[in-house]
Scaffold this active site. Structure first.
Site, PDB file in Angstrom:
ATOM      1  N   HIS A  17      32.459  43.045  39.926  1.00  0.00           N
ATOM      2  CA  HIS A  17      31.064  43.192  39.487  1.00  0.00           C
ATOM      3  C   HIS A  17      30.629  44.662  39.579  1.00  0.00           C
ATOM      4  O   HIS A  17      29.989  45.181  38.670  1.00  0.00           O
ATOM      5  CB  HIS A  17      30.118  42.374  40.373  1.00  0.00           C
ATOM      6  CG  HIS A  17      30.340  40.889  40.331  1.00  0.00           C
ATOM      7  ND1 HIS A  17      30.432  40.119  41.466  1.00  0.00           N
ATOM      8  CD2 HIS A  17      30.478  40.025  39.290  1.00  0.00           C
ATOM      9  CE1 HIS A  17      30.610  38.850  41.135  1.00  0.00           C
ATOM     10  NE2 HIS A  17      30.643  38.764  39.812  1.00  0.00           N
ATOM     11  N   LYS A  41      24.893  24.848  41.747  1.00  0.00           N
ATOM     12  CA  LYS A  41      25.986  25.392  42.547  1.00  0.00           C
ATOM     13  C   LYS A  41      25.619  25.314  44.021  1.00  0.00           C
ATOM     14  O   LYS A  41      24.459  25.271  44.386  1.00  0.00           O
ATOM     15  CB  LYS A  41      26.249  26.849  42.144  1.00  0.00           C
ATOM     16  CG  LYS A  41      26.943  26.961  40.797  1.00  0.00           C
ATOM     17  CD  LYS A  41      27.453  28.369  40.559  1.00  0.00           C
ATOM     18  CE  LYS A  41      28.196  28.456  39.232  1.00  0.00           C
ATOM     19  NZ  LYS A  41      28.638  29.841  38.943  1.00  0.00           N
ATOM     20  N   ARG A  91      37.362  38.626  32.103  1.00  0.00           N
ATOM     21  CA  ARG A  91      38.626  38.790  32.834  1.00  0.00           C
ATOM     22  C   ARG A  91      39.750  38.249  31.954  1.00  0.00           C
ATOM     23  O   ARG A  91      40.098  38.839  30.956  1.00  0.00           O
ATOM     24  CB  ARG A  91      38.556  38.061  34.181  1.00  0.00           C
ATOM     25  CG  ARG A  91      37.716  38.803  35.199  1.00  0.00           C
ATOM     26  CD  ARG A  91      37.314  37.932  36.340  1.00  0.00           C
ATOM     27  NE  ARG A  91      36.406  36.880  35.897  1.00  0.00           N
ATOM     28  CZ  ARG A  91      35.785  36.028  36.662  1.00  0.00           C
ATOM     29  NH1 ARG A  91      35.990  36.054  37.959  1.00  0.00           N
ATOM     30  NH2 ARG A  91      34.969  35.127  36.177  1.00  0.00           N
ATOM     31  N   SER A 129      34.306  35.575  42.780  1.00  0.00           N
ATOM     32  CA  SER A 129      33.536  35.299  43.996  1.00  0.00           C
ATOM     33  C   SER A 129      34.074  34.061  44.697  1.00  0.00           C
ATOM     34  O   SER A 129      34.173  34.026  45.932  1.00  0.00           O
ATOM     35  CB  SER A 129      32.057  35.083  43.660  1.00  0.00           C
ATOM     36  OG  SER A 129      31.507  36.240  43.093  1.00  0.00           O
TER      37      SER A 129
HETATM   38  P1  ADP Z   1      28.494  33.333  36.785  1.00  0.00           P
HETATM   39  O1  ADP Z   1      28.353  32.213  37.739  1.00  0.00           O
HETATM   40  O2  ADP Z   1      27.303  33.544  35.907  1.00  0.00           O
HETATM   41  O3  ADP Z   1      29.796  33.408  36.015  1.00  0.00           O
HETATM   42  P2  ADP Z   1      29.553  35.438  38.445  1.00  0.00           P
HETATM   43  O4  ADP Z   1      28.850  36.091  39.582  1.00  0.00           O
HETATM   44  O5  ADP Z   1      30.774  34.669  38.749  1.00  0.00           O
HETATM   45  O6  ADP Z   1      28.442  34.591  37.732  1.00  0.00           O
HETATM   46  O7  ADP Z   1      29.914  36.517  37.331  1.00  0.00           O
HETATM   47  C1  ADP Z   1      28.936  37.319  36.715  1.00  0.00           C
HETATM   48  C2  ADP Z   1      29.600  38.128  35.622  1.00  0.00           C
HETATM   49  O8  ADP Z   1      30.569  39.003  36.170  1.00  0.00           O
HETATM   50  C3  ADP Z   1      30.366  37.275  34.592  1.00  0.00           C
HETATM   51  O9  ADP Z   1      30.209  37.858  33.321  1.00  0.00           O
HETATM   52  C4  ADP Z   1      31.794  37.388  35.026  1.00  0.00           C
HETATM   53  O10 ADP Z   1      32.680  37.232  33.946  1.00  0.00           O
HETATM   54  C5  ADP Z   1      31.809  38.817  35.552  1.00  0.00           C
HETATM   55  N1  ADP Z   1      32.866  38.995  36.540  1.00  0.00           N
HETATM   56  C6  ADP Z   1      33.151  38.210  37.586  1.00  0.00           C
HETATM   57  N2  ADP Z   1      34.199  38.689  38.286  1.00  0.00           N
HETATM   58  C7  ADP Z   1      34.599  39.819  37.628  1.00  0.00           C
HETATM   59  C8  ADP Z   1      35.661  40.762  37.816  1.00  0.00           C
HETATM   60  N3  ADP Z   1      36.529  40.612  38.803  1.00  0.00           N
HETATM   61  N4  ADP Z   1      35.768  41.790  36.954  1.00  0.00           N
HETATM   62  C9  ADP Z   1      34.887  41.909  35.936  1.00  0.00           C
HETATM   63  N5  ADP Z   1      33.883  41.050  35.684  1.00  0.00           N
HETATM   64  C10 ADP Z   1      33.732  40.012  36.510  1.00  0.00           C
END
Ligand code: ADP
Length: 168
Positions: A17, A41, A91, A129
């Site tokens: 992120h 969630k 990803r 996450s």
């Molecule tokens: P959500 O539950 O909305 O997917 P996340 O917190 O998991 O929320 O992810 C938010 C954004 O960050 C999403 O667009 C996800 O694809 C991106 N993201 C998550 N992990 C990574 C990573 N390791 N590298 C790049 N982008 C990421």
């Protein structure tokens, strides 16, 4: 002035992120990191905890990065913040289906929305996450996945959960 919104659960913020946010700041005048309050969630960190962890990490990027939370429709939040740009990270190909579906739904709700996808760096492409939470809750080392203060917060949560498990 172009404002973009980076929405997500951020439970917790990971290096993946952070990289997307750092790159977004180079593309837009202002970036709002928007923590989604999703009752479906089962989060590890509360919304205020997540916001505080993100703020601590992003302080160094200055005033062009703002951290907020919202519930409800993303397009409504965009209108409130006078933005029409959504940033999402991509990803693996497995992200693609869900992400394009969300982008299309948002566009059908509000035609002005544009979703901008930034491809994850290779070294971050396997970080999520949920994986970080699993590793941390089983006592594994998450130092290479999250900023140091978030690693500390994860260890604290693991300790609390471990304590609760023992009490049962
Ligand atoms: P959500 O539950 O909305 O997917 P996340 O917190 O998991 O929320 O992810 C938010 C954004 O960050 C999403 O667009 C996800 O694809 C991106 N993201 C998550 N992990 C990574 C990573 N390791 N590298 C790049 N982008 C990421």
């Amino acid at each position: 002035m172009i404002t973009a919104v980076f929405p997500g659960s951020f439970d917790p913020l990971t290096n993946g992120h952070v990289d997307i946010i750092e790159r977004s700041v180079k593309l837009f005048d202002k970036v709002i990191v928007a923590v989604v309050s999703n009752p479906e969630k089962n989060p590890l960190f509360s919304i205020p905890e997540r916001e505080a962890l993100i703020r601590t990490e992003l302080k160094r990027l200055g005033k062009r990065v703002e951290v907020r939370s919202f519930s409800g429709l993303l397009v409504e939040f965009l209108k409130q913040t006078r933005s029409s740009i959504v940033i999402r990270g991509l990803r693996a190909i497995s992200d693609y289906d869900y992400e394009t579906q969300m982008a299309l739904v948002n566009k059908s709700l509000w035609d002005q929305v544009e979703t901008v996808f930034l491809v994850a760096r290779e070294e971050n492409s396997y970080i999520s996450s949920s994986l970080v939470k699993q590793v941390a809750l089983y006592g594994g080392d998450v130092a290479s996945f999250v900023p140091p203060h978030i690693g500390k917060a994860l260890r604290q949560k693991a300790k609390e959960r471990g304590g609760k498990r023992k009490q049962r």
